[in-house]
Write a protein that holds these residues in place. Sequence first.
Motif, PDB file in Angstrom:
ATOM      1  N   ILE A  70      25.507  49.706  58.409  1.00 13.50           N
ATOM      2  CA  ILE A  70      25.937  48.609  59.297  1.00 13.50           C
ATOM      3  C   ILE A  70      26.761  49.118  60.470  1.00 13.50           C
ATOM      4  N   ASP A  71      26.869  48.270  61.468  1.00 12.19           N
ATOM      5  CA  ASP A  71      27.915  48.437  62.486  1.00 12.19           C
ATOM      6  C   ASP A  71      28.597  47.102  62.710  1.00 12.19           C
ATOM      7  N   PHE A  72      29.603  47.105  63.571  1.00 17.32           N
ATOM      8  CA  PHE A  72      30.484  45.938  63.673  1.00 17.32           C
ATOM      9  C   PHE A  72      30.396  45.272  65.032  1.00 17.32           C
ATOM     10  N   ARG A  73      30.525  43.934  65.013  1.00 16.57           N
ATOM     11  CA  ARG A  73      30.527  43.163  66.266  1.00 16.57           C
ATOM     12  C   ARG A  73      31.978  42.875  66.642  1.00 16.57           C
ATOM     13  N   TYR A  74      32.611  43.869  67.231  1.00 21.73           N
ATOM     14  CA  TYR A  74      34.010  43.672  67.629  1.00 21.73           C
ATOM     15  C   TYR A  74      34.153  42.685  68.785  1.00 21.73           C
ATOM     16  N   ASP A  75      33.006  42.365  69.442  1.00 16.08           N
ATOM     17  CA  ASP A  75      33.098  41.404  70.545  1.00 16.08           C
ATOM     18  C   ASP A  75      33.074  39.945  70.049  1.00 16.08           C
TER      19      ASP A  75
ATOM     20  N   GLY B   7      31.672  37.088  58.331  1.00 15.92           N
ATOM     21  CA  GLY B   7      30.722  35.976  58.202  1.00 15.92           C
ATOM     22  C   GLY B   7      29.385  36.457  57.670  1.00 15.92           C
ATOM     23  N   ASN B   8      28.610  35.545  57.112  1.00 17.99           N
ATOM     24  CA  ASN B   8      27.268  35.866  56.594  1.00 17.99           C
ATOM     25  C   ASN B   8      26.303  36.200  57.719  1.00 17.99           C
ATOM     26  N   PRO B   9      25.307  37.064  57.482  1.00 17.78           N
ATOM     27  CA  PRO B   9      25.183  37.926  56.304  1.00 17.78           C
ATOM     28  C   PRO B   9      25.999  39.196  56.499  1.00 17.78           C
ATOM     29  N   PHE B  10      26.512  39.734  55.424  1.00 15.52           N
ATOM     30  CA  PHE B  10      27.330  40.943  55.542  1.00 15.52           C
ATOM     31  C   PHE B  10      27.138  41.827  54.324  1.00 15.52           C
ATOM     32  N   ARG B  11      27.556  43.071  54.455  1.00 12.52           N
ATOM     33  CA  ARG B  11      27.477  44.065  53.385  1.00 12.52           C
ATOM     34  C   ARG B  11      28.339  43.625  52.201  1.00 12.52           C
ATOM     35  N   CYS B  12      27.731  43.516  51.042  1.00 17.96           N
ATOM     36  CA  CYS B  12      28.426  43.252  49.774  1.00 17.96           C
ATOM     37  C   CYS B  12      29.130  41.889  49.700  1.00 17.96           C
ATOM     38  N   PRO B  13      28.347  40.830  49.424  1.00 19.61           N
ATOM     39  CA  PRO B  13      28.940  39.481  49.381  1.00 19.61           C
ATOM     40  C   PRO B  13      30.175  39.324  48.474  1.00 19.61           C
ATOM     41  N   PRO B  14      30.271  39.982  47.299  1.00 25.49           N
ATOM     42  CA  PRO B  14      31.517  39.797  46.522  1.00 25.49           C
ATOM     43  C   PRO B  14      32.652  40.731  46.963  1.00 25.49           C
ATOM     44  N   GLY B  15      32.376  41.637  47.913  1.00 24.81           N
ATOM     45  CA  GLY B  15      33.325  42.706  48.269  1.00 24.81           C
ATOM     46  C   GLY B  15      34.707  42.232  48.682  1.00 24.81           C
ATOM     47  N   PRO B  16      34.820  41.200  49.566  1.00 26.00           N
ATOM     48  CA  PRO B  16      36.169  40.784  49.991  1.00 26.00           C
ATOM     49  C   PRO B  16      37.011  40.278  48.819  1.00 26.00           C
ATOM     50  N   TYR B  17      36.361  39.642  47.861  1.00 26.53           N
ATOM     51  CA  TYR B  17      37.078  38.979  46.774  1.00 26.53           C
ATOM     52  C   TYR B  17      37.446  39.989  45.689  1.00 26.53           C
ATOM     53  N   GLU B  18      36.604  41.014  45.521  1.00 25.26           N
ATOM     54  CA  GLU B  18      37.007  42.111  44.649  1.00 25.26           C
ATOM     55  C   GLU B  18      38.175  42.859  45.286  1.00 25.26           C
TER      56      GLU B  18
ATOM     57  N   GLY C  22      17.809  49.150  53.162  1.00 21.71           N
ATOM     58  CA  GLY C  22      19.256  49.009  53.025  1.00 21.71           C
ATOM     59  C   GLY C  22      19.810  47.882  53.871  1.00 21.71           C
ATOM     60  N   ASP C  23      21.095  47.979  54.166  1.00 20.17           N
ATOM     61  CA  ASP C  23      21.806  46.891  54.852  1.00 20.17           C
ATOM     62  C   ASP C  23      21.171  46.513  56.185  1.00 20.17           C
ATOM     63  N   SER C  24      20.576  47.477  56.874  1.00 17.65           N
ATOM     64  CA  SER C  24      20.024  47.199  58.212  1.00 17.65           C
ATOM     65  C   SER C  24      18.830  46.256  58.180  1.00 17.65           C
TER      66      SER C  24
ATOM     67  N   GLY D 248      24.421  48.248  47.588  1.00 23.60           N
ATOM     68  CA  GLY D 248      23.939  49.584  47.267  1.00 23.60           C
ATOM     69  C   GLY D 248      22.767  49.523  46.298  1.00 23.60           C
ATOM     70  N   HIS D 249      22.850  48.605  45.359  1.00 26.26           N
ATOM     71  CA  HIS D 249      21.771  48.454  44.371  1.00 26.26           C
ATOM     72  C   HIS D 249      20.480  48.030  45.076  1.00 26.26           C
ATOM     73  N   SER D 250      20.594  47.068  46.012  1.00 21.21           N
ATOM     74  CA  SER D 250      19.412  46.641  46.770  1.00 21.21           C
ATOM     75  C   SER D 250      18.838  47.813  47.565  1.00 21.21           C
ATOM     76  N   ALA D 251      19.722  48.530  48.259  1.00 19.63           N
ATOM     77  CA  ALA D 251      19.272  49.646  49.106  1.00 19.63           C
ATOM     78  C   ALA D 251      18.522  50.676  48.259  1.00 19.63           C
ATOM     79  N   ASN D 252      19.055  50.954  47.083  1.00 17.37           N
ATOM     80  CA  ASN D 252      18.451  51.912  46.166  1.00 17.37           C
ATOM     81  C   ASN D 252      17.046  51.450  45.744  1.00 17.37           C
ATOM     82  N   ASN D 253      16.904  50.165  45.440  1.00 19.89           N
ATOM     83  CA  ASN D 253      15.585  49.632  45.038  1.00 19.89           C
ATOM     84  C   ASN D 253      14.611  49.606  46.211  1.00 19.89           C
ATOM     85  N   GLN D 254      15.110  49.195  47.373  1.00 19.25           N
ATOM     86  CA  GLN D 254      14.239  49.129  48.560  1.00 19.25           C
ATOM     87  C   GLN D 254      13.735  50.521  48.939  1.00 19.25           C
ATOM     88  N   ALA D 255      14.589  51.527  48.738  1.00 22.16           N
ATOM     89  CA  ALA D 255      14.198  52.906  49.061  1.00 22.16           C
ATOM     90  C   ALA D 255      12.995  53.330  48.219  1.00 22.16           C
TER      91      ALA D 255
END
Length: 432
Positions: free
Chosen positions: A142-147, A192-203, A326-328, A338-345
């Motif tokens: 991923i990259d970030f939309r700082y704008d 905001g959606n969609p983003f890398r790892c939906p449960p990540g902020p809450y973990e 992967g995320d892109s 990561g699990h999705s990226a691994n399966n998609q690969a």
Amino acid sequence: MTNFSRRNFLKAVGIGGAATVAGFGCAPNGRATASRNGHVVVVGGGSGGATAAKYLKRFSPDMDVTLIEPTATYHTCYGSNWVLGGHAQMDDIAQTYDALQSRHGVKVVQDSVTAIDPARRTVRTAGGETISYDRLVMSPGIDFRYDAVPGITEADSGRIPHAWKAGEQTVILRRQLEAMPDGGVFVMVAPGNPFRCPPGPYERASMVAHYFKQAKPRSKIIILDNKENFSKQGLFMAGWEQHYGDMIEWVPSSRGGQVEEIDAANLTAISDGGFNEFKADVLNYVPPQTAGKIAMDTGLAGDGFWCPVNQMTFESTIHPGIYVIGDSSVAGAMPKSGHSANNQAKVAAAAIIRELAGLDPVEPSTANTCYSLITPDHAISVAAVYAYKDGTMAGVEGAGGVSPADAPASVRQMEAVYTKGWYDGITADIWG
Ligand SMILES: Cc1cc2nc3c(=O)[nH]c(=O)nc-3n(C[C@H](O)[C@H](O)[C@H](O)COP(=O)(O)OP(=O)(O)OC[C@H]3O[C@@H](n4cnc5c(N)ncnc54)[C@H](O)[C@@H]3O)c2cc1C
């Protein structure tokens, strides 16, 4: 579990579990051999790219596979929240490319890709190399939309870390949490959606609370969210109340969680037209996200932020011969994990091998599991299975689910053991 055997993998991508499959000879050692060699270049040695490189070689040992990745040591984002909570060290989440080179015969080039010519089928690197490919796999993350929000730029990320790519950013945020006084406020702005790892902020909130509870119990955690609900919400909130009382406050969009501006100098997030100001001692702003920069620069996302692919093969619908995983990628119902990226690969690797062998692709089936620690002894999980249907990777009804809401402590504890088992399994499958 993610550590598929070759047989399970072939079944999972629909090639079939039999010893011989159409178009593939089966070598005495049990590995399938493609009927023609080729050179596949893989951009990015993270969860998706490293898996693709390894599995291309594993299923087609005569194929030339070159992996281009700028870092010698990759730090997994999974486990990075444990580091923030003091439950793991950076070394625990470090992976190298030694096994890919020495055990699997992948050529690893430590460099960064700066340009891709889809017509000539070449990539250019920062080190000045031009490398030709027959097929290209892109997994640049991923990259970030700082704008997206005024008042903050990428240049502020040393003081206001995102820590959404593990490594130096994780270390910066951990040090800030350590330096924060007891009674301080940690404010996280969730992406905001969609983003890398939906449960990540809450973990992350959970693991920081675990640290605060021991080291600075008068402190407060505020999650500012532009969403109204989030992954495993009921399980997270019950766990927070059980272990941390009112230390964690989640502010949804409807209650002022939609951040409209950052006052970077004063570590303050502003919402509701200036009505709400959240002053932080440690501010963790995680910006909205896009496909990795090199994918965007190559035009693989078209006018959007993510790369459309034929979800049966993960080949780009914009540039033939380039596979985006992967995320892109835009991958239907599959979350960016990561699990999705691994399966998609593995799907892309199989599709490339079949294509170079003159075979039609097959309809894939994949899976995802995400474990989250609420404390080191209390974990929750979500799992799902996906199948290719009507042009998209769709969730299979009745397969998967989340941890039960009323499970006893022993089940939560076992899930914490499985969390570590998942980490060990998937990292061995990707980099081992
Ligand atoms: C806090 C957090 C917790 C997470 N926890 C989990 C979890 O528990 N389970 C789970 O499944 N997922 C989890 N994830 C998500 C997971 O980390 C990502 O979804 C996954 O790593 C995506 O894989 P990828 O290959 O697309 O990208 P990455 O793994 O980020 O790999 C991208 C690679 O591309 C390289 N690269 C970028 N540009 C170039 C270029 N121009 N040239 C060459 N190389 C380049 C980068 O250096 C990087 O190594 C978590 C994420 C976060 C932030």
